[in-house]
Design an enzyme around this catalytic site. Structure first.
Site, PDB file in Angstrom:
ATOM      1  N   ASP A  95      25.851 -17.971  12.447  1.00  0.00           N
ATOM      2  CA  ASP A  95      24.851 -18.664  11.649  1.00  0.00           C
ATOM      3  C   ASP A  95      24.196 -17.644  10.726  1.00  0.00           C
ATOM      4  O   ASP A  95      23.097 -17.157  10.973  1.00  0.00           O
ATOM      5  CB  ASP A  95      23.821 -19.353  12.531  1.00  0.00           C
ATOM      6  CG  ASP A  95      23.094 -20.446  11.763  1.00  0.00           C
ATOM      7  OD1 ASP A  95      23.300 -20.537  10.537  1.00  0.00           O
ATOM      8  OD2 ASP A  95      22.337 -21.198  12.377  1.00  0.00           O
ATOM      9  N   LEU A 205      12.481 -28.353  13.967  1.00  0.00           N
ATOM     10  CA  LEU A 205      11.299 -28.409  13.089  1.00  0.00           C
ATOM     11  C   LEU A 205      10.145 -28.768  14.009  1.00  0.00           C
ATOM     12  O   LEU A 205      10.210 -29.775  14.719  1.00  0.00           O
ATOM     13  CB  LEU A 205      11.476 -29.458  12.000  1.00  0.00           C
ATOM     14  CG  LEU A 205      10.314 -29.578  10.989  1.00  0.00           C
ATOM     15  CD1 LEU A 205      10.815 -30.103   9.653  1.00  0.00           C
ATOM     16  CD2 LEU A 205       9.177 -30.470  11.484  1.00  0.00           C
ATOM     17  N   GLY A 374       9.731 -19.829  20.179  1.00  0.00           N
ATOM     18  CA  GLY A 374       9.811 -19.862  21.646  1.00  0.00           C
ATOM     19  C   GLY A 374      10.674 -21.022  22.068  1.00  0.00           C
ATOM     20  O   GLY A 374      11.719 -21.285  21.470  1.00  0.00           O
ATOM     21  N   SER A 375      10.248 -21.756  23.058  1.00  0.00           N
ATOM     22  CA  SER A 375      10.960 -22.974  23.429  1.00  0.00           C
ATOM     23  C   SER A 375      10.082 -24.154  23.036  1.00  0.00           C
ATOM     24  O   SER A 375       8.927 -23.978  22.656  1.00  0.00           O
ATOM     25  CB  SER A 375      11.206 -23.004  24.931  1.00  0.00           C
ATOM     26  OG  SER A 375       9.986 -23.266  25.592  1.00  0.00           O
ATOM     27  N   HIS A 399      13.419 -11.849  18.030  1.00  0.00           N
ATOM     28  CA  HIS A 399      13.508 -13.077  17.227  1.00  0.00           C
ATOM     29  C   HIS A 399      13.176 -14.329  18.022  1.00  0.00           C
ATOM     30  O   HIS A 399      13.014 -15.396  17.446  1.00  0.00           O
ATOM     31  CB  HIS A 399      14.881 -13.206  16.576  1.00  0.00           C
ATOM     32  CG  HIS A 399      15.927 -13.868  17.427  1.00  0.00           C
ATOM     33  ND1 HIS A 399      16.238 -13.454  18.704  1.00  0.00           N
ATOM     34  CD2 HIS A 399      16.752 -14.919  17.176  1.00  0.00           C
ATOM     35  CE1 HIS A 399      17.204 -14.223  19.186  1.00  0.00           C
ATOM     36  NE2 HIS A 399      17.532 -15.110  18.296  1.00  0.00           N
ATOM     37  N   LYS A 475      14.417 -31.928  17.280  1.00  0.00           N
ATOM     38  CA  LYS A 475      15.546 -31.095  17.720  1.00  0.00           C
ATOM     39  C   LYS A 475      16.855 -31.704  17.240  1.00  0.00           C
ATOM     40  O   LYS A 475      17.024 -32.912  17.269  1.00  0.00           O
ATOM     41  CB  LYS A 475      15.613 -31.044  19.250  1.00  0.00           C
ATOM     42  CG  LYS A 475      14.535 -30.254  19.920  1.00  0.00           C
ATOM     43  CD  LYS A 475      14.635 -28.780  19.663  1.00  0.00           C
ATOM     44  CE  LYS A 475      15.703 -28.098  20.501  1.00  0.00           C
ATOM     45  NZ  LYS A 475      15.653 -26.633  20.327  1.00  0.00           N
TER      46      LYS A 475
END
Lengths: 476, 142
Positions: A95, A205, A374-375, A399, A475
């Site tokens: 990516d 997002l 993060g998550s 990152h 997601k």
């Protein structure tokens, strides 16, 4: 990983001396608990990177490093072309120019909270997410070269962004040296209907609230205010970047290095920077960086349109947009002398310190915003580059949180529906085309991002500025 | 699909990505099964065989041919916005030709869990075991 395999230099710096074919040491920035949580393959892969010709300094691993392919994710390595240095498609990743942007809304959370369900639904409708969801933009062949040369500048010229954004994007939104002629027809076809789409996996997002401020002066310079809402987007160069990487990876693996050169892992796939193949890859990779710049600019534009509809008084201004999968041509001081190097950051964020000339004037005094995802349950962080970032790892930082569990293991442990319900009960609305995808991205599958950024700060890589708490997550 | 004893596919864990394996009595069937594993990683729904696609690829050796093959499948999925449920592979030396059967992605029905970006050379291996079964394995970046 057993910490005994490394020499501990201080609280957060660990080193493996060169042995065998290694041309440089390995340096890992982490605390002991993070080292213990790392797979042994992180060290194995970093050692392999240290064998590559022309490596300068060390093969570095950031606190969120984990087992990748070829290079570890969270890996940083710089190469000198005058010493036979290489560029590696595996060292940039699939990516290309995957990255993060954060936009300020100026809205207090109290104004957004009552309408966040509608906001989540509108964002999910406006931002194509997940495999098979194409956007409403078709890039015709005649426009593709302009996109690949112009990046976010091209997107703004099409009306999909704002001119003020450009100063807040790395390279002012346009990576110089792109060579669209090196981007194959197949790669162009993959991008034809994917511009302005989020993608899948760990891309997202998020609507977030500034939940904590640790460096008030820097936060003020960044425009981050406690309790206000921001929008953060994590995406990259989509199918075009994937295809460029796939094609050059195979070509480099087959015939990248001069005959007789032995690489410890085929996935290190590289070519001398000065070689025709190395130059072709750099031209294509830079075109893919421009593709990512344009894609995130358009995603930001889509978010702006939704906010304009629901909160007409709000204007989303870009804090910063930074990539974490690149190879950049940069000048760094080595033993006091400026050296022209090609710095690979694979799952590592550029982190320029205060005063760096590449930073926009309004950010120059405080350093570059370093945006750390993060998550979807634990939030994200904004960090700032430090004066000594350059000396630590060529001005690089972590990152993200890094995975603690594989997708496979996460899927066995969690139900996507249950995760979605639990997060909704905690005030975080998830919208995704796939509950299985949600399970694979469950918050528990990630390491503690708070621990990663705390170590990043202690290691002198970047300084914590603000913690962001998610309230809506789209997601792929 | 061809009924073949020993044909099977599986997914195996990798930190951030996904491992796929295919096995079969011939190297071609092992390649087909590895491609089926990618589809299984994306969706648990059935994939109808409404459209047929052909492709070819080349690589200097079998390990890289596996990577090239899976990359070609991933590219076809992306370009055509399709999923494939059945594959027929022919290998002649280091040249591969294939037929793929599948259907356009229907996001609500297929609920794709991930989007494969590309096949990596990491752990890429094609081998024949002592019993004569072929195994094809690699890591897919998702």
């Amino acid at each position: 990983m057993d910490p005994a395999r490394l020499i501990r230099l201080d609280d957060t710096t660990w080193r493996a001396e060169p042995t065998g074919a290694m041309r440089a040491p390995v340096v890992i920035y982490a605390e002991e608990a993070l080292i213990r949580g790392m797979d042994d393959k992180v060290l194995e892969q970093a050692r392999n990177v240290a064998t590559l010709p022309g490596i300068i300094g060390a093969a570095y691993a950031m606190p969120d490093a984990h087992w990748g392919y070829g290079f570890p994710i969270g890996g940083v390595a710089a190469f000198d072309p005058t010493l036979g240095g290489v560029v590696s498609a595996g060292g940039v990743g699939f990516d290309i120019s995957c990255g993060v942007r954060t936009m300020l809304t100026g809205l207090p959370a109290s104004e957004v909270e009552p309408r966040k369900a509608a906001l989540a639904d509108r964002l999910f409708a406006a931002v194509p997410a997940g495999m098979g969801r194409q956007g409403d933009i078709t890039v015709e062949p005649a426009a593709m070269d302009a996109l690949l040369e112009g990046g976010a500048q091209w997107a703004v010229a099409q009306g999909w962004g704002e001119a003020e954004d450009l100063a807040r994007i790395e390279e002012q939104g346009r990576m110089a040296g792109a060579d669209p002629a090196q981007v194959s027809e197949r790669a162009r076809l993959r991008m034809r209907r994917e511009l302005g789409t989020l993608g899948s996996g760990n891309h997202y997002l998020e609507v977030q609230v500034v939940a904590e401020i640790l460096a008030p002066e820097i936060a003020a310079a960044y425009g981050l205010r406690l309790g206000e809402v921001v929008v953060t987007i994590h995406s990259g160069s989509r199918g075009l970047g994937h295809q460029v990487a796939s094609e050059f990876l195979l070509e480099m693996a087959a015939r990248g290095m001069p005959e007789g050169t032995t690489l410890p892992d085929r996935e290190l796939a590289c070519a001398p920077i000065a070689s025709p193949l190395g130059q072709r890859y750099l031209g294509a990779m830079r075109a893919a960086i421009n593709c990512a710049f344009a894609n995130r600019e358009i995603l930001g534009h889509r978010a702006r349109m939704v906010f304009r509809e629901l909160f007409p008084e709000a204007h989303l201004s870009l804090l910063f947009d930074v990539s974490h999968n690149t190879c950049k041509e940069e000048t760094h001081k080595i033993d006091g002398e400026p050296r022209h190097l090609f710095v690979h950051r694979k799952g590592a964020t550029r982190a320029l310190g205060p005063g760096h000339p590449a930073l926009p004037e309004r950010l120059r005094a405080v350093g570059q915003p370093v945006l750390i995802g993060g998550s979807m349950g634990t939030g994200s962080w904004v960090l700032a580059g430090l004066p000594n970032s350059e000396a630590r790892a060529f001005a690089s930082a972590c990152h993200g949180a890094g995975r603690a569990l594989s997708r496979h293991a996460a899927l066995k442990r969690w139900s996507g529906r249950a995760i979605q319900d639990e997060l909704a009960a905690a005030g975080i609305l998830i919208r995704s085309p796939s509950t299985r995808g949600i399970a694979e991205e469950a918050p528990g599958a990630y390491k503690d991002v708070g621990a990663v950024v705390a170590v990043t700060e202690r290691a002198g890589l970047a300084r914590r500025v603000a913690r962001l708490r998610p309230i809506v997550c789209i997601k792929g | 699909m061809r009924a073949s004893a020993g044909a099977a596919f599986a997914l195996f864990p990798h930190d951030a990505d996904l491992g796929v394996t295919g096995q079969g009595p011939t190297v071609e069937i092992a390649f087909e099964q590895a491609a089926r594993a990618i589809t299984a990683a994306i969706t648990e729904a059935d994939v109808a065989e409404t459209e047929r696609v052909t492709l070819t690829c080349d690589a200097p050796d079998l390990d890289l041919l596996l990577v090239a093959w899976l990359n070609a499948v991933i590219a076809e999925m992306a370009v055509r916005s399709m999923l494939f449920g059945r594959f027929r592979v022919r290998i002649d030396g280091t040249h591969l030709s294939a037929e793929l059967w599948g259907e356009p992605i229907d996001p609500p029905r297929h609920a794709p869990a991930c989007e494969p970006k590309g096949a990596t050379c990491a752990m890429a291996e094609v081998r024949q075991d002592a019993e004569g079964l072929w195994h094809a394995r690699c890591i897919i970046d998702v």
